[in-house]
Design a protein around this motif. Sequence first.
Motif, PDB file in Angstrom:
ATOM      1  N   CYS A 104       0.825  -1.202   0.000  1.00  0.00           N
ATOM      2  CA  CYS A 104       0.000   0.000   0.000  1.00  0.00           C
ATOM      3  C   CYS A 104       0.862   1.256   0.000  1.00  0.00           C
ATOM      4  CB  CYS A 104      -0.908  -0.012   1.234  1.00  0.00           C
ATOM      5  SG  CYS A 104      -1.880   1.488   1.473  1.00  0.00           S
ATOM      6  N   THR A 105       0.502   2.192  -0.847  1.00  0.00           N
ATOM      7  CA  THR A 105       1.230   3.466  -0.933  1.00  0.00           C
ATOM      8  C   THR A 105       1.279   4.170   0.419  1.00  0.00           C
ATOM      9  OG1 THR A 105       0.510   3.696  -3.228  1.00  0.00           O
ATOM     10  CG2 THR A 105       1.316   5.683  -2.135  1.00  0.00           C
ATOM     11  N   HIS A 106       0.272   3.922   1.246  1.00  0.00           N
ATOM     12  CA  HIS A 106       0.168   4.604   2.542  1.00  0.00           C
ATOM     13  C   HIS A 106       0.536   3.675   3.709  1.00  0.00           C
ATOM     14  CE1 HIS A 106      -1.860   7.838   0.406  1.00  0.00           C
ATOM     15  NE2 HIS A 106      -2.616   6.921  -0.172  1.00  0.00           N
ATOM     16  N   PHE A 107       1.252   2.582   3.421  1.00  0.00           N
ATOM     17  CA  PHE A 107       1.526   1.578   4.456  1.00  0.00           C
ATOM     18  C   PHE A 107       2.221   2.180   5.677  1.00  0.00           C
ATOM     19  CE2 PHE A 107       3.840  -1.741   6.648  1.00  0.00           C
ATOM     20  CZ  PHE A 107       2.940  -2.789   6.669  1.00  0.00           C
ATOM     21  N   ASN A 108       3.283   2.933   5.458  1.00  0.00           N
ATOM     22  CA  ASN A 108       4.038   3.463   6.593  1.00  0.00           C
ATOM     23  C   ASN A 108       3.203   4.410   7.449  1.00  0.00           C
ATOM     24  OD1 ASN A 108       6.314   2.002   6.008  1.00  0.00           O
ATOM     25  ND2 ASN A 108       7.408   3.687   5.029  1.00  0.00           N
ATOM     26  N   GLU A 109       2.473   5.305   6.799  1.00  0.00           N
ATOM     27  CA  GLU A 109       1.699   6.261   7.602  1.00  0.00           C
ATOM     28  C   GLU A 109       0.562   5.582   8.350  1.00  0.00           C
ATOM     29  OE1 GLU A 109      -1.211   8.706   4.851  1.00  0.00           O
ATOM     30  OE2 GLU A 109       0.641   8.280   3.752  1.00  0.00           O
ATOM     31  N   LEU A 110      -0.028   4.536   7.772  1.00  0.00           N
ATOM     32  CA  LEU A 110      -1.149   3.858   8.423  1.00  0.00           C
ATOM     33  C   LEU A 110      -0.704   2.887   9.504  1.00  0.00           C
ATOM     34  CD1 LEU A 110      -3.471   3.092   5.366  1.00  0.00           C
ATOM     35  CD2 LEU A 110      -3.722   4.888   7.081  1.00  0.00           C
ATOM     36  N   ASN A 111       0.518   2.375   9.403  1.00  0.00           N
ATOM     37  CA  ASN A 111       0.959   1.333  10.328  1.00  0.00           C
ATOM     38  C   ASN A 111       2.029   1.778  11.320  1.00  0.00           C
ATOM     39  OD1 ASN A 111      -0.299  -1.444   9.449  1.00  0.00           O
ATOM     40  ND2 ASN A 111       0.193  -0.366   7.550  1.00  0.00           N
TER      41      ASN A 111
END
Length: 363
Positions: A104-111
């Motif tokens: 996911c493009t937003h993996f780091n910010e979401l996790n």
Amino acid sequence: MKIKTAIAAEKGAPLTIIDAQLDEPKANEVLVKVVASGICHTDAVGRDGGMLSPFPVALGHEGAGIVEKVGSSVQTVQPGDHVVVSFSYCGHCDNCLAGHPVMCTHFNELNLEGANYDGTHRLHTIDGDDISVFLGQSSFSNYIVSDQHNLVKVDPDVDLRLLGPLGCGIQTGAGTVLNYIHPKFGESIAVFGTGAVGLSAIMAAKIVGMDHIIAVDIFDKRLDLAKELGATEVINSKNEDVEKKIREIIAKGVDYAIDTTGVSPVIKNAIHVLKPAGDCVLVGVGGEITLNVMSDILLEGKNLTSVLEGDSVPQIFIPQMVDYYKRGLFPFDKMIKFFDFDQINEAFAASKNGSVLKPVLVL
């Protein structure tokens, strides 16, 4: 509502169980009563400051529990459902839509950046200060609020206390084989490191029917369990020359190697034992490594790749693993030892010293 949660207040500090305030779930979120949570090496990395999550952070990311309340937009689960809580993803970027939510493009910010899906916080100290959430769940808590993308409905007839580790560590090992490598019947694999991730890869390789499943570790006790769970050969790398021994088993080298250790010399061993055009997949948390690109990789057309979370779609793969378990094909319960919630630091210590493969906290 007031809950109990285990936080790391600062880098490297032992976890402390505190009273905290948990907000109501928003439209896309779910309130889950946590029954149990696995402890993963990633939690230790988060505790020790190796992730992006700001302190204080409430850790835990292998939760399993029962749905208590759902937001107005949630359609995937309902109150009373048994669920495993896995990683968070946006669900609408190119990689998510292509069936690779772990990319996911937003993996780091979401996790890893400490906030919930919408960038705000649900978890606070009693005084009202924000507490960072970990992988969208912070499951070392008796209740959590998590986005619906994190949740996987599972069979209520299976002991829910066992299932949390399917959300990360076990999913990583098994998924690397079944979802990412896609080996053929009769091919060969060497698995370096026989912790929970490595043993899960070995069980998955057995399901496929791989011809040689070679387990490599420095602990005989772990290698004995690897043999029980599906390894066809085991090598204690403290006592034997791994590269020489594997070449004695398969002269041309193995089709695949998985490194779960993150240890640079071990990764080089994994590359060297590959046959020409073989694949080495990295899944362990590691640091720097120096390779000779020509002799180690290029001259024999070898491939060096990495994968997170077994390249899984949790809502598809976790129920598959549960089904394999029910059929006796995936006995991951042999790795698990239960601890009470207040034994959390003892459980981390048991994981670190290798005396327990997969500690699970019972909330």
